[in-house]
Write a protein that holds these residues in place. Structure first.
Motif, short mmCIF file in Angstrom:
data_model
loop_
_atom_site.label_atom_id
_atom_site.label_comp_id
_atom_site.label_asym_id
_atom_site.label_seq_id
_atom_site.Cartn_x
_atom_site.Cartn_y
_atom_site.Cartn_z
N TYR A 444 0.85 -1.19 0.00
CA TYR A 444 0.00 0.00 0.00
C TYR A 444 0.88 1.24 0.00
N CYS A 445 0.61 2.18 -0.89
CA CYS A 445 1.41 3.39 -1.06
C CYS A 445 0.74 4.55 -0.32
N LEU A 446 1.29 4.93 0.82
CA LEU A 446 0.67 5.96 1.66
C LEU A 446 0.99 7.36 1.20
N GLY A 447 2.16 7.54 0.54
CA GLY A 447 2.62 8.88 0.19
C GLY A 447 3.50 9.50 1.25
N ASP A 448 3.78 8.77 2.36
CA ASP A 448 4.66 9.27 3.41
C ASP A 448 6.11 8.92 3.08
N ALA A 449 7.03 9.66 3.69
CA ALA A 449 8.45 9.41 3.51
C ALA A 449 9.12 9.20 4.86
N GLY A 450 10.22 8.45 4.84
CA GLY A 450 10.96 8.20 6.08
C GLY A 450 12.38 7.79 5.77
N GLY A 461 14.98 2.31 14.48
CA GLY A 461 13.78 3.07 14.19
C GLY A 461 13.84 3.82 12.88
N ILE A 462 12.70 4.44 12.56
CA ILE A 462 12.51 5.20 11.33
C ILE A 462 12.19 6.64 11.69
N LEU A 463 12.81 7.57 11.01
CA LEU A 463 12.50 8.99 11.18
C LEU A 463 11.47 9.40 10.13
N PHE A 464 10.37 9.96 10.58
CA PHE A 464 9.36 10.46 9.64
C PHE A 464 9.94 11.63 8.86
N ASP A 465 9.72 11.64 7.55
CA ASP A 465 10.34 12.64 6.69
C ASP A 465 9.32 13.34 5.79
N GLY A 466 8.12 13.53 6.32
CA GLY A 466 7.10 14.28 5.60
C GLY A 466 6.35 13.42 4.61
N ARG A 467 5.57 14.09 3.76
CA ARG A 467 4.78 13.42 2.74
C ARG A 467 5.35 13.73 1.36
N VAL A 468 5.67 12.68 0.64
CA VAL A 468 6.19 12.86 -0.71
C VAL A 468 5.19 13.64 -1.56
N ALA A 469 3.90 13.37 -1.35
CA ALA A 469 2.86 14.01 -2.16
C ALA A 469 2.78 15.52 -1.91
N GLU A 470 3.26 16.01 -0.77
CA GLU A 470 3.18 17.43 -0.45
C GLU A 470 4.44 18.19 -0.85
N ASP A 471 5.57 17.49 -1.00
CA ASP A 471 6.83 18.16 -1.31
C ASP A 471 6.79 18.81 -2.70
N PHE A 472 7.56 19.86 -2.86
CA PHE A 472 7.57 20.57 -4.14
C PHE A 472 8.98 21.11 -4.40
N LYS A 473 9.19 21.59 -5.63
CA LYS A 473 10.46 22.18 -6.02
C LYS A 473 10.35 23.70 -6.09
N LEU A 474 11.41 24.38 -5.67
CA LEU A 474 11.56 25.80 -5.95
C LEU A 474 11.98 25.95 -7.41
N VAL A 475 11.95 27.16 -7.93
CA VAL A 475 12.35 27.36 -9.32
C VAL A 475 13.82 27.03 -9.52
N VAL A 480 11.74 20.92 -1.63
CA VAL A 480 11.39 21.39 -0.29
C VAL A 480 10.65 20.28 0.43
N SER A 481 11.16 19.89 1.59
CA SER A 481 10.50 18.88 2.42
C SER A 481 9.46 19.58 3.29
N VAL A 482 8.21 19.51 2.88
CA VAL A 482 7.16 20.28 3.54
C VAL A 482 6.99 19.86 5.00
N GLY A 483 6.98 18.54 5.27
CA GLY A 483 6.72 18.08 6.63
C GLY A 483 7.74 18.57 7.63
N THR A 484 9.03 18.43 7.29
CA THR A 484 10.07 18.85 8.23
C THR A 484 10.14 20.37 8.33
N THR A 485 9.91 21.06 7.22
CA THR A 485 9.93 22.53 7.25
C THR A 485 8.78 23.07 8.08
N ARG A 486 7.61 22.46 7.93
CA ARG A 486 6.45 22.89 8.69
C ARG A 486 6.66 22.69 10.19
N LEU A 487 7.19 21.51 10.58
CA LEU A 487 7.43 21.24 12.00
C LEU A 487 8.42 22.23 12.58
#
Length: 614
Positions: A444-450, A461-475, A480-487
Motif C-alpha cells: 500500500y502506497c501511503l505517500g509518506d516518507a521516512g 527506528g525510522i524517522l518520519f520525513d514528511g509526505r512525498v505528495a506534499e513536497d515541491f520544487k523551488l524554481v 522542499v520537504s514540507v513536513g520537516t519545514t512545517r514542523l
C-alpha cells in the motif's frame, strides 16, 4: 463513585525488544520486517466482549458523564446484554454489511453499544465525523456521504443538533436518536428487542474477512474514500500492539479519551485496545482545545487517573499550561501514568521538553514513556511502534510483527509503503482508487516518507520525513520537504502560531501562511479576535517576535529549508473547505488551493508580509 487507578508506582514497564530484518533489493529499495512472527488473534471484535463478560462481568467497560458528580457506567456483562438486545432490533429492520448502521455523532456509550451491536449481528457500522453537521454551514456534503452508504439505519445522539440535517437527507431508513427525538425519528430504547436465536446464529457465522466497519478518509480534496475494515484487520492489529507492549497484560488499561471514533486513532487503536484487554474506557466529554471544552477535560483528569493517555500534539499544547499552574493536577496525572502517546502529527521539540519537565517532579525517578507510532486509516491503523524510550520526537519506531515496510527511492527521499495482514484490501465501491493504492507487489502506497535512524541498525527506528505528495520544487530545482519545514516553523513560532502552511511551489523562496494563535492575539492586545491578519502583523511586538524567531530558527539554513517571508491569516482554517479535520490537522494542499489570493500577497511587496529580522 470509585474509579480505577493504575498499578503502583515503581513497577517497570515491559516493552518488546525490536528485532528488525532488512532485505535489500536490486532496484535500490529495501524492506524492513520484524523477525518476531505475529501471534494468533481473535476471530472478530465481539469475541472480546463475550470473553470479558464471562471473565470480568462486573468490571466497568464504558463510562460517560451523567452530571457534574456522576458517571453513567456499563460493565462488560451489561454491555453484552444490551448489545444482544440492540442486535436483534437491527436485524429486525434489515441492517447488514451492504446497508450498515451509519452514525453521525460524537463519542458516547450508546454509540459504542450500537456499533458493537451492528458487528454482533454480522452487519457493519460507519461512524462519520459529527463536524460534517456541527461545524458545517451547508448539509450537501453530509447528505452525499449518507446517500453513498445506502444505510439500513442512521444514528445521532441528539435530535436537536442533528435532526434537521438527517431528516433532510432523503433517506428511507430509520433515524435513531438518544434524546430530543424529532417527529418521525425513533428513540434508541425502541430499537431494543428480546434477543432470539437469530442473534446468536449471526454472531457465530462471523468470519474474519467479514466487514466490521467503514471509515472515511479525510476527503479534503474531492470525495472522501470509504475504507473497508474487516474483523481480521482490526483483531490482527490489536495482536500487534500487545506483542510490542506486553505490559498491557499486567494490568487492564484505564483510558480517558476524547479522540473521535470517526477516525482510526480513536476507534480502531484506542477503543479496540481497551476492549481487547478488558480495560475501562471513560469517554471525555471535553476536548483539549482553548476554552470551556478544555476545562471539562481538565475536570475529568482531576477525577480519573488513566494508565494510558492518548492525544494529538496540539492537545498537549493546550493541557500543558494547566499542568504548569496546578501541581496537584500534574501529580495526579503523571505520578502513575504508564504511557503518554501522541499520534497524527509530529510533536514539536518544545512540547516534548515541556511534557518531560512537567512529569519529572512526580515520577519518583522513573522515566516517562512518551511514545508514538505511525499508521493510517487503511492499516487499522498501526504499522510501526516506538516500543522503546525516545530522546525526542521524530522517530516513529519500527515495523510491528506481521507488517513489512518498503523504502522506495523517490524525489531524493525514501517513500514508505506497507504490506501486512491488517492492511485494507479495498475502498468500498471504488475499484479504480483501490487499484491505484497498491504497487505491483501489493504494498500500500501511503505517500509518506521516512529514513532510518541508523543505516547499520534497522532496529533503531525510522524517522518520519514528511509526505512525498506534499513536497515541491523551488524554481531553482531544489526540493522542499514540507513536513520537516512545517514542523520546524511551528516549533520556531511557538506559541504564536496555531499552525502554518508552507508555500513556494514554482517560486524562488519558501513562505509561511500563519494561522494566529490566542497567544499572538494577546500579544497584540486582541484577545477577543477582532483584528484581521494585516492589523496583527502591523503590531510592533508581533512583528518583532515573528521576524526574530524566523531569523534565529533558520540561521545558516539553505533556501530549501529557510522561509523568507510570512503572512498572518485572518480567517481560521475551514472544515467546510477541507482545510482542517475535527482533530485539528491542517491540510496543506486544501489551504493553498483555497487561499490563492493570500499566497499571491505573500509573494508581493505588501506591507503585511513579515521577513526575518536582520
Amino acid at each position: 463513585m470509585t474509579h480505577p487507578t493504575v498499578a503502583a508506582a515503581g513497577q517497570s514497564l515491559a516493552l518488546a525488544t525490536p528485532d528488525i530484518l532488512r532485505e535489500d533489493r536490486p532496484d535500490g529499495s529495501f524492506v524492513l520486517t520484524s523477525r518476531e512472527p505475529l501471534g494468533e488473534y481473535a476471530r472478530c471484535i465481539n469475541d472480546w466482549l463475550v470473553q470479558w463478560a464471562e471473565a470480568r462481568p462486573d468490571t466497568v467497560f464504558l463510562a460517560e458523564r451523567a452530571g457534574p458528580d456522576r458517571w453513567r457506567t456499563v460493565t462488560y456483562a451489561q454491555a453484552l446484554q444490551q448489545v444482544r438486545r440492540l442486535a436483534q432490533g437491527l436485524l429486525d429492520i434489515g441492517v447488514s454489511a451492504q446497508h450498515p448502521v451509519v452514525a453521525v455523532s460524537d463519542n458516547s456509550v450508546n454509540l459504542a453499544l450500537l456499533s458493537l451491536a451492528a458487528m454482533h449481528a454480522r452487519a457493519a457500522v460507519a461512524v462519520v465525523s459529527s463536524s460534517y453537521i456541527r461545524m458545517a454551514k451547508e448539509y450537501d456534503k453530509i447528505h452525499g456521504i449518507l446517500q453513498r452508504f445506502e444505510p439500513g439505519a442512521v444514528y445521532a445522539e441528539d435530535g436537536e443538533v442533528y435532526g434537521k440535517a438527517l431528516s433532510s437527507a432523503g433517506l428511507a431508513c430509520p433515524l435513531i436518536y438518544t434524546r430530543n427525538v424529532p417527529e418521525g425519528g425513533k428513540a434508541i430504547e425502541q430499537l431494543e428487542r428480546e434477543p432470539t436465536a437469530r442473534v446468536d446464529e449471526q454472531f457465530a457465522a462471523i468470519q474474519p474477512d467479514n466487514t466490521a466497519k467503514f471509515l472515511l478518509t479525510s476527503g479534503s480534496t474531492g470525495n472522501p474514500k470509504v475504507v473497508v475494515n474487516t474483523h481480521r484487520m482490526l483483531c490482527a492489529n490489536q495482536q500487534m500492539i500487545i506483542q510490542v507492549w506486553p505490559f498491557i497484560r499486567e494490568a487492564a488499561p484505564v483510558v480517558l479519551d476524547w479522540l473521535p471514533w470517526s477516525h482510526t486513532f480513536g476507534a480502531n487503536h484506542n477503543f479496540n485496545l481497551v476492549l481487547r484487554n478488558g480495560g475501562s474506557l471513560y469517554i471525555d466529554d471535553g476536548r483539549p482545545v482553548p476554552g470551556p471544552m478544555a476545562e471539562r477535560t481538565v475536570a475529568n483528569l482531576r477525577e480519573l487517573k488513566p494508565s494510558l493517555y492518548f492525544n494529538v500534539p496540539r492537545g498537549y499544547d493546550v493541557l500543558l499550561p494547566y499542568f504548569d499552574e496546578d501541581p496537584e493536577l500534574a501529580r495526579g496525572f503523571f505520578e502513575n501514568l504508564d504511557v503518554l502517546f501522541y499520534a497524527g502529527a509530529a510533536l514539536p521539540a518544545s512540547t516534548w521538553q515541556r511534557l518531560e519537565a512537567a512529569a519529572k517532579p512526580w515520577r519518583n525517578g522513573r522515566r516517562l514513556y512518551l511514545t508514538t507510532s505511525w499508521g493510517a486509516t487503511e492499516t487499522s491503523p498501526l504499522i510501526t511502534s516506538a516500543h522503546f524510550y525516545l530522546d525526542g520526537a521524530g522517530n516513529i519506531g519500527v515495523p510491528v510483527p506481521g507488517m513489512s515496510v518498503k523504502f522506495v527511492p523517490a524525489q531524493g527521499k525514501w517513500e514508505l509503503r506497507v504490506r501486512g495482514v491488517s492492511v485494507f484490501s479495498q475502498y468500498r465501491n471504488d475499484p479504480e482508487r483501490t487499484a491505484a493504492a497498491f504497487d505491483d507487489e501489493g504494498f500500500y502506497c501511503l505517500g509518506d516518507a521516512g529514513r532510518l535512524v541508523d543505516d547499520n541498525n534497522p532496529s533503531a527506528g525510522i524517522l518520519f520525513d514528511g509526505r512525498v505528495a506534499e513536497d515541491f520544487k523551488l524554481v531553482t530545482g531544489t526540493w522542499v520537504s514540507v513536513g520537516t519545514t512545517r514542523l520546524r516553523a511551528v516549533t520556531a513560532l511557538a506559541p504564536l502560531a496555531q499552525d502554518v502552511v508552507i508555500t513556494g511551489h514554482d517560486r524562488d523562496e519558501i513562505g509561511l501562511l500563519v494561522f494566529p494563535s490566542l497567544a499572538l492575539r494577546e500579544l497584540a492586545d486582541d484577545p477577543e479576535g477582532k483584528l484581521d491578519g494585516d492589523a496583527l502583523a502591523a503590531h510592533p511586538a508581533v512583528r518583532e517576535k515573528i521576524a526574530t524567531a524566523m531569523r534565529d530558527a533558520y540561521a545558516g539554513a539553505g533556501s530549501s529549508q529557510r522561509p523568507a517571508r510570512a503572512l498572518l491569516l485572518t480567517a481560521p482554517p475551514s472544515l467546510d473547505d477541507g482545510e482542517i479535520t475535527d482533530k485539528g490537522y491542517i491540510n496543506q494542499r486544501a489551504v493553498l488551493e483555497n487561499r490563492g489570493e493570500e499566497v499571491a500577497r505573500l509573494y508581493s511587496d505588501d506591507a503585511a508580509v513579515i521577513r526575518p529580522a536582520g
